[in-house]
Design a protein around this motif. Sequence first.
Motif, mmCIF file in Angstrom:
data_model
loop_
_atom_site.group_PDB
_atom_site.id
_atom_site.type_symbol
_atom_site.label_atom_id
_atom_site.label_comp_id
_atom_site.label_asym_id
_atom_site.label_seq_id
_atom_site.Cartn_x
_atom_site.Cartn_y
_atom_site.Cartn_z
ATOM 1 N N UNK A 35 -7.651 -1.176 -4.915
ATOM 2 C CA UNK A 35 -6.307 -0.862 -4.410
ATOM 3 C C UNK A 35 -5.620 -2.101 -3.991
ATOM 4 N N UNK A 36 -6.484 -3.059 -3.406
ATOM 5 C CA UNK A 36 -5.847 -4.467 -3.114
ATOM 6 C C UNK A 36 -5.307 -5.169 -4.435
ATOM 7 N N UNK A 37 -6.142 -5.029 -5.284
ATOM 8 C CA UNK A 37 -5.502 -5.658 -6.678
ATOM 9 C C UNK A 37 -4.259 -5.101 -7.063
ATOM 10 N N UNK A 38 -4.106 -3.738 -7.171
ATOM 11 C CA UNK A 38 -3.181 -3.081 -7.704
ATOM 12 C C UNK A 38 -1.694 -3.267 -6.697
ATOM 13 N N UNK A 39 -2.064 -3.477 -5.449
ATOM 14 C CA UNK A 39 -0.923 -3.727 -4.531
ATOM 15 C C UNK A 39 -0.410 -4.857 -4.587
ATOM 16 N N UNK A 95 6.575 -1.004 -15.370
ATOM 17 C CA UNK A 95 5.633 -2.162 -14.792
ATOM 18 C C UNK A 95 4.678 -1.372 -13.767
ATOM 19 N N UNK A 96 5.308 -1.072 -12.748
ATOM 20 C CA UNK A 96 4.406 -0.290 -11.680
ATOM 21 C C UNK A 96 3.643 0.863 -11.936
ATOM 22 N N UNK A 97 4.607 1.684 -13.055
ATOM 23 C CA UNK A 97 3.750 2.943 -13.475
ATOM 24 C C UNK A 97 2.505 2.386 -14.169
ATOM 25 N N UNK A 98 2.956 1.438 -14.955
ATOM 26 C CA UNK A 98 1.464 1.093 -15.971
ATOM 27 C C UNK A 98 0.423 0.376 -15.093
ATOM 28 N N UNK A 99 0.642 -0.395 -13.888
ATOM 29 C CA UNK A 99 -0.262 -0.888 -12.828
ATOM 30 C C UNK A 99 -0.918 0.175 -12.452
ATOM 31 N N UNK A 100 -0.254 1.208 -11.862
ATOM 32 C CA UNK A 100 -0.847 2.240 -11.118
ATOM 33 C C UNK A 100 -1.741 3.084 -12.083
ATOM 34 N N UNK A 101 -1.302 3.401 -13.174
ATOM 35 C CA UNK A 101 -1.827 4.155 -14.108
ATOM 36 C C UNK A 101 -3.234 3.595 -14.474
ATOM 37 N N UNK A 102 -3.303 2.342 -14.857
ATOM 38 C CA UNK A 102 -4.348 1.695 -15.147
ATOM 39 C C UNK A 102 -5.402 1.816 -14.012
ATOM 40 N N UNK A 134 0.573 -1.296 0.073
ATOM 41 C CA UNK A 134 -0.003 -0.005 -0.002
ATOM 42 C C UNK A 134 1.003 1.202 -0.082
ATOM 43 N N UNK A 135 2.110 1.232 0.792
ATOM 44 C CA UNK A 135 2.851 2.393 0.776
ATOM 45 C C UNK A 135 3.309 2.651 -0.506
ATOM 46 N N UNK A 136 3.695 1.475 -1.178
ATOM 47 C CA UNK A 136 4.401 1.891 -2.577
ATOM 48 C C UNK A 136 3.407 2.186 -3.714
ATOM 49 N N UNK A 137 2.360 1.758 -3.446
ATOM 50 C CA UNK A 137 1.157 1.858 -4.677
ATOM 51 C C UNK A 137 0.674 3.333 -4.162
ATOM 52 N N UNK A 138 0.481 3.743 -3.067
ATOM 53 C CA UNK A 138 0.054 5.140 -2.848
ATOM 54 C C UNK A 138 1.105 6.102 -3.417
ATOM 55 N N UNK A 139 2.281 5.640 -2.829
ATOM 56 C CA UNK A 139 3.454 6.803 -3.569
ATOM 57 C C UNK A 139 3.093 6.899 -5.231
#
Length: 158
Positions: free
Chosen positions: A115-119, A59-66, A17-22
Motif C-alpha cells: 500500500x505504501x509503495x502504491x501510494x 497510470x493510476x489505474x495500472x498502479x492500483x491494478x498491479x 492513501x485516500x486516493x489509492x483506497x478509492x
Amino acid sequence: MRTSLSKILPGTLLAATMLVSAVAWSGGPHPGMGPGFGDGRMLMHLADKLELSDTQRGEIRTLVSASRDSGKADFERMREIDKSLRDMRTAFNADEARKLSTELGEISARVAYRMAETNAGVYAVLTPEQQAELDAMAAKRPERGERKGPPPPSSEAE
C-alpha cells in the motif's frame, strides 16, 4: 529539513492513501464496504476533483491494478485465517492460533508495504497542484475513530 518532512510526510501519506483506497475499491465490491466503494464512484469523484488527465487516470489505474492483483492471494489467505481463528471459539488450540496469528502479521506487513509503495507511485503521478489539493482534502478528513457529523442529541431533559 527533517522537521519539514516530519510535518509533511504524514499528511502526504494520508492523502495518497485516500486516493489509492478509492482506486483500489473501484475494482469491485468487498465485504463490509458501503455504496460508492465497489462501483468506482469514489474514484471518479476524486479523479474529477483533482482534474486528473486521461493519462494520469490510466497510470493510476495500472498502479492500483498491479497492486491489487499482487495482493489477491494475501487477502484470500487473510480471510481464511480470520475464519479459522473465529472457528476456534468452540475448540481453542493455542499453538494453531499462535501460528495463524504470526502468519497474519507477516501478511499484514506485506499488505502495508504494498500500500505504501502504491501510494508513493500514485502521488508521483500527480502534479504539484494536485498533490496540494489531495493534501488539503486529507487534512479535512476526520481521523480514524473521530466522530463524523454533529454530536448526538443530549440525553438531559430540558
